[in-house]
Motif scaffolding. Sequence first.
Motif, PDB file in Angstrom:
ATOM      1  N   LEU A  72       0.916  -1.176   0.131  1.00  0.00           N
ATOM      2  CA  LEU A  72      -0.061   0.126   0.176  1.00  0.00           C
ATOM      3  C   LEU A  72       0.704   1.121   0.012  1.00  0.00           C
ATOM      4  O   LEU A  72       0.288   2.130  -0.457  1.00  0.00           O
ATOM      5  CB  LEU A  72      -0.990   0.013   1.152  1.00  0.00           C
ATOM      6  CG  LEU A  72      -2.139  -1.138   1.329  1.00  0.00           C
ATOM      7  CD1 LEU A  72      -3.018  -1.196   2.424  1.00  0.00           C
ATOM      8  CD2 LEU A  72      -2.967  -0.826  -0.015  1.00  0.00           C
ATOM      9  N   ILE A  75       2.082   1.942  -3.601  1.00  0.00           N
ATOM     10  CA  ILE A  75       0.906   2.294  -4.625  1.00  0.00           C
ATOM     11  C   ILE A  75       0.289   3.579  -4.382  1.00  0.00           C
ATOM     12  O   ILE A  75       0.049   4.266  -5.132  1.00  0.00           O
ATOM     13  CB  ILE A  75       0.058   1.192  -4.492  1.00  0.00           C
ATOM     14  CG1 ILE A  75       0.724  -0.137  -5.047  1.00  0.00           C
ATOM     15  CG2 ILE A  75      -0.934   1.443  -5.237  1.00  0.00           C
ATOM     16  CD1 ILE A  75      -0.339  -1.403  -4.897  1.00  0.00           C
ATOM     17  N   PHE A  76       0.180   3.968  -3.055  1.00  0.00           N
ATOM     18  CA  PHE A  76      -0.474   5.183  -2.598  1.00  0.00           C
ATOM     19  C   PHE A  76       0.376   6.173  -1.827  1.00  0.00           C
ATOM     20  O   PHE A  76       0.240   7.464  -2.394  1.00  0.00           O
ATOM     21  CB  PHE A  76      -1.665   4.679  -1.637  1.00  0.00           C
ATOM     22  CG  PHE A  76      -2.670   3.770  -2.389  1.00  0.00           C
ATOM     23  CD1 PHE A  76      -3.732   4.466  -3.183  1.00  0.00           C
ATOM     24  CD2 PHE A  76      -2.784   2.554  -2.242  1.00  0.00           C
ATOM     25  CE1 PHE A  76      -4.677   3.819  -3.800  1.00  0.00           C
ATOM     26  CE2 PHE A  76      -3.754   1.880  -2.838  1.00  0.00           C
ATOM     27  CZ  PHE A  76      -4.561   2.260  -3.389  1.00  0.00           C
ATOM     28  N   TRP A  77       1.193   5.839  -0.991  1.00  0.00           N
ATOM     29  CA  TRP A  77       1.647   6.942  -0.081  1.00  0.00           C
ATOM     30  C   TRP A  77       2.973   7.378  -0.562  1.00  0.00           C
ATOM     31  O   TRP A  77       3.070   8.780  -0.512  1.00  0.00           O
ATOM     32  CB  TRP A  77       1.980   6.076   1.239  1.00  0.00           C
ATOM     33  CG  TRP A  77       2.890   7.207   2.190  1.00  0.00           C
ATOM     34  CD1 TRP A  77       4.225   7.036   2.754  1.00  0.00           C
ATOM     35  CD2 TRP A  77       2.293   8.326   2.718  1.00  0.00           C
ATOM     36  NE1 TRP A  77       4.576   8.300   3.159  1.00  0.00           N
ATOM     37  CE2 TRP A  77       3.228   8.940   3.628  1.00  0.00           C
ATOM     38  CE3 TRP A  77       0.957   8.726   2.751  1.00  0.00           C
ATOM     39  CZ2 TRP A  77       2.989  10.143   4.339  1.00  0.00           C
ATOM     40  CZ3 TRP A  77       0.798  10.134   3.652  1.00  0.00           C
ATOM     41  CH2 TRP A  77       1.708  10.719   4.244  1.00  0.00           C
ATOM     42  N   TRP A  80       2.097  10.252  -3.290  1.00  0.00           N
ATOM     43  CA  TRP A  80       1.434  11.418  -2.408  1.00  0.00           C
ATOM     44  C   TRP A  80       2.879  12.245  -1.873  1.00  0.00           C
ATOM     45  O   TRP A  80       2.581  13.497  -2.205  1.00  0.00           O
ATOM     46  CB  TRP A  80       0.610  10.764  -1.366  1.00  0.00           C
ATOM     47  CG  TRP A  80       0.379  11.641  -0.130  1.00  0.00           C
ATOM     48  CD1 TRP A  80       0.979  12.123   0.770  1.00  0.00           C
ATOM     49  CD2 TRP A  80      -1.114  12.348   0.018  1.00  0.00           C
ATOM     50  NE1 TRP A  80       0.433  13.091   1.764  1.00  0.00           N
ATOM     51  CE2 TRP A  80      -0.844  12.901   1.307  1.00  0.00           C
ATOM     52  CE3 TRP A  80      -2.215  12.075  -0.421  1.00  0.00           C
ATOM     53  CZ2 TRP A  80      -2.111  13.650   1.751  1.00  0.00           C
ATOM     54  CZ3 TRP A  80      -3.353  12.791   0.077  1.00  0.00           C
ATOM     55  CH2 TRP A  80      -2.975  13.394   1.047  1.00  0.00           C
ATOM     56  N   PHE A 100      -8.956  10.779  -3.004  1.00  0.00           N
ATOM     57  CA  PHE A 100      -7.439  10.856  -2.724  1.00  0.00           C
ATOM     58  C   PHE A 100      -7.236  11.168  -1.269  1.00  0.00           C
ATOM     59  O   PHE A 100      -6.370  10.545  -0.562  1.00  0.00           O
ATOM     60  CB  PHE A 100      -6.998  11.455  -3.733  1.00  0.00           C
ATOM     61  CG  PHE A 100      -5.449  11.184  -3.914  1.00  0.00           C
ATOM     62  CD1 PHE A 100      -4.243  12.092  -3.383  1.00  0.00           C
ATOM     63  CD2 PHE A 100      -4.769  10.177  -4.691  1.00  0.00           C
ATOM     64  CE1 PHE A 100      -3.122  11.754  -3.696  1.00  0.00           C
ATOM     65  CE2 PHE A 100      -3.467  10.089  -4.761  1.00  0.00           C
ATOM     66  CZ  PHE A 100      -2.777  10.832  -4.089  1.00  0.00           C
ATOM     67  N   VAL A 104      -6.125   7.759   0.665  1.00  0.00           N
ATOM     68  CA  VAL A 104      -4.450   7.594   1.035  1.00  0.00           C
ATOM     69  C   VAL A 104      -3.887   7.576   2.607  1.00  0.00           C
ATOM     70  O   VAL A 104      -3.081   6.601   2.747  1.00  0.00           O
ATOM     71  CB  VAL A 104      -3.560   8.759   0.245  1.00  0.00           C
ATOM     72  CG1 VAL A 104      -2.191   8.653   0.421  1.00  0.00           C
ATOM     73  CG2 VAL A 104      -4.173   8.658  -1.236  1.00  0.00           C
ATOM     74  N   THR A 108      -2.564   4.127   4.416  1.00  0.00           N
ATOM     75  CA  THR A 108      -1.208   4.083   4.835  1.00  0.00           C
ATOM     76  C   THR A 108      -1.234   3.819   6.261  1.00  0.00           C
ATOM     77  O   THR A 108      -0.467   3.048   7.029  1.00  0.00           O
ATOM     78  CB  THR A 108      -0.475   5.282   4.460  1.00  0.00           C
ATOM     79  OG1 THR A 108      -1.070   6.187   4.773  1.00  0.00           O
ATOM     80  CG2 THR A 108      -0.124   5.378   3.115  1.00  0.00           C
TER      81      THR A 108
END
Length: 327
Positions: A72, A75-77, A80, A100, A104, A108
């Motif tokens: 995760l 992919i997300f944090w 960002w 978003f 996010v 995380t």
Amino acid sequence: MNSTANGSSESSSYFTQLNSTALKTGGTVAYCLFMIVSLAANSLIVMIVYKTPNLRKPINYFIANMASSDLLFPIFWIPWTLSHLHTTSLLIGGRLGQAFCKLVPFLTEVSWKVSIQNLVLIAVDRFGAVVFPLRSPLIRCKLCPFFILATWIVAAAVSWPYLFAEDLVESPERNRCDTKWKKVFGESSSHASLLLAYTILFTYIPVLLLVILYSIIVIKLKTQVHPGEQSANSQQQRDRRNRNVLQMSIAIVTVFVLCWLPFSTNVLITEYQDTSTHLSCSFLIYYEVAFYMANAYCAINPVICFMFSSNYRKALKRLLKCSFAKA
């Protein structure tokens, strides 16, 4: 604890005080490296455990679950964080930006909470295998799906407030994500108190428990007596396997402590600190190092498994051979 979300916003504001092109360039390279290594290594861990029958044991199931949660982050944090490094405005707006802003930080938060729960489960599994070798396992394979599901449910249940508190603030100048804690939960609510509770429950108490369990395991391995020559040989082989697994487990815990403990403590410090005041250079350096270490954890953790476990290395070679053969 919304430590990661707070960490990113705080880090970007502190970073502007450092205001160095070299630091931004270095940070970009570092985060890209974390993202690539984490995506590749954690994906391989999950595939290896899934495709290798002799690795289908409780400890490896929990390692694979931890690798899944670590995915995760890249992919997300990390994307960002990269955007915060170069701009103070969110690159997307509208409903997608709103989603978003909420997802996010939430995902995380879930990620690292799942990781620490898996570390505790691994320690309990090793404790049973070493301290009570002749008894049935404390955690059986049949129960692993239940424990794995429970780690995600618990992590999501304690992180849900941030799905409501995080909000997108749009303006002609910029779009940004903002934590509207008191507006959502009332003036009497305390975000700082929640952060403190989460830090104690998901960092300090688990780390203390891990230290106690692994201390008992190490003492047990050092003080074991092997009666009889034949039984001694089999016991020594079992002890050797336990020591190898123990070394990997302790290494994973050590990395977690080194990467997350300074950052968790730092979040509590910054929660009570007025960030509008000028910050000392030493504090800025400490903050950035702690923040980078927390982000590096998702990449370091799976690499440890390959470094300390010959089973993972052998399985990786087989997986790569099969992939190249099919290609």
